[in-house]
Design an enzyme around this catalytic site. Structure first.
Site, PDB file in Angstrom:
ATOM      1  N   THR A  64      24.120  26.385  49.540  1.00  0.00           N
ATOM      2  CA  THR A  64      23.146  27.458  49.629  1.00  0.00           C
ATOM      3  C   THR A  64      21.743  26.988  49.274  1.00  0.00           C
ATOM      4  O   THR A  64      21.569  26.067  48.465  1.00  0.00           O
ATOM      5  CB  THR A  64      23.532  28.598  48.663  1.00  0.00           C
ATOM      6  OG1 THR A  64      22.465  29.558  48.586  1.00  0.00           O
ATOM      7  CG2 THR A  64      23.794  28.080  47.264  1.00  0.00           C
ATOM      8  N   TYR A 117      24.918  31.551  40.446  1.00  0.00           N
ATOM      9  CA  TYR A 117      25.410  31.279  41.801  1.00  0.00           C
ATOM     10  C   TYR A 117      24.878  29.938  42.302  1.00  0.00           C
ATOM     11  O   TYR A 117      25.646  29.073  42.733  1.00  0.00           O
ATOM     12  CB  TYR A 117      24.992  32.404  42.743  1.00  0.00           C
ATOM     13  CG  TYR A 117      25.200  32.071  44.211  1.00  0.00           C
ATOM     14  CD1 TYR A 117      26.465  31.758  44.691  1.00  0.00           C
ATOM     15  CD2 TYR A 117      24.135  32.063  45.094  1.00  0.00           C
ATOM     16  CE1 TYR A 117      26.663  31.436  46.033  1.00  0.00           C
ATOM     17  CE2 TYR A 117      24.320  31.743  46.432  1.00  0.00           C
ATOM     18  CZ  TYR A 117      25.584  31.433  46.900  1.00  0.00           C
ATOM     19  OH  TYR A 117      25.767  31.110  48.219  1.00  0.00           O
TER      20      TYR A 117
END
Length: 329
Positions: free
Chosen positions: A117, A141
């Site tokens: 990501t 995250y």
């Protein structure tokens, strides 16, 4: 040879499975169906319900189906949720990835594609963002994904497991033929929620943050269409099978749209002027992040087909209409 796709019943993973099946690949999907849907998996693929961190199960599948490559999508992906539940995110995104890597090494799998990501970059000060920028994630995250990247890099030094790490920017849209799309009922993807609001499924669309140092004060993101992203994975697989080395690549289009610009696009495409509520910033959201996508185009010869915001919104809106019709039937 077969490809194991973890999380292959989810949004992005199912599009990858579709691309692989259409390319004639033998595909095995491993998904616990906590957020995925069995109907999203093409009938030509084998679906096994289970945990990507279950080493015994992974080893059995590798041996039974002759797996030579793994595409690892299974993960938790909601930034604010990761802030509230960091340990849950480190378990799902880091601990289970570690188990999957170990099972792959033990079984002699040589190729892995890892779903990462742009959140690993953190709150960047300049755009577009190159893969050479030192990662500085600001959310659990992003950190959970970065640690997984490090594990892959270290494993590649010690073992014969080459990898391609794909750092996604903001994924949106749906299969152009309308077969699959983003189906998670409580998904937080901006374009999905905006389309749902246009269809009357939410009373108002909430926009988080209007005081960022951007042209209109809202966050700026690089939106990539999901089928284009899936084809990037197929190109990564071809690279590895051809003997290519380890790569870390951005997956985006190299241009950004603000949240308010996306809202305007959804209103324009849907023809609905739905209400918008302006709210304070959320924890963990960088002001702006746009990909430098030159490396993936050069190294994988990847060319996007759906690099148009209105096209992406149209696909997402059509998919939401289909979901609404199915739920009403």
């Amino acid at each position: 040879m077969s490809v194991l796709v973890t999380g292959g019943a989810g949004y992005i993973g199912s599009h990858m499975v579709l691309e692989l099946v259409e390319a004639g690949e033998r595909v095995v999907v491993l998904d616990d169906l906590s957020t995925g849907f069995d109907e999203a998996v093409p009938r030509e693929a084998v679906l096994v319900r289970g945990d990507a961190g279950d080493q015994d199960l992974v080893a059995r599948l590798i041996g039974e189906y002759g797996i030579d490559a793994i595409a690892h999508f299974a993960a938790k992906i909601v930034v604010p949720e990761s802030v509230a539940d960091p340990l849950g995110y480190y378990l799902a995104n880091t601990g289970k990835t570690r188990n999957l890597i170990e099972a792959s090494v033990r079984a002699g799998v040589r190729h892995m594609i890892f779903s990462s990501t742009a959140a690993v970059y953190g709150d960047v000060t300049a755009n577009p963002v190159s893969e050479d920028l030192t990662p500085a994630p600001v959310s659990p995250y992003g950190r959970s994904k970065l640690v997984s990247e490090w594990m892959l890099a270290d494993t590649a030094v010690a073992h014969d497991l080459n990898h391609v790490i794909l750092r996604y920017f903001n994924v949106a849209g749906a299969d152009p033929a309308g077969r699959i799309g983003q189906s998670t009922p409580r998904a937080t993807h901006l374009i999905k929620v905006a389309c749902q609001t246009a269809l009357g499924q939410h009373p108002v669309l909430e926009v988080f943050g209007t005081d960022y140092p951007t042209p209109d004060g809202s966050c700026v993101r690089d939106f990539i269409q999901v089928s284009d992203l899936a084809r990037a994975h197929v190109a990564a697989l071809a690279h590895l099978r051809a003997g290519g080395g380890c790569l870390t690549l951005n997956c985006g289009y190299g241009k950004g749209f603000s949240v308010l610009e996306v809202v305007a696009a959804v209103k324009r495409v849907s023809g609905v002027d739905f209400p918008v509520k302006l709210s304070p910033r959320r924890a963990g959201d960088p002001a702006a992040i746009v990909a430098d996508a030159s490396r993936i185009r050069a190294l994988l010869d990847w060319q996007p087909r759906y690099d148009d915001l209105d096209v992406i919104v149209s696909q997402a809106l059509a998919w939401e209409k289909r979901l609404a019709q199915q739920s009403a039937a």
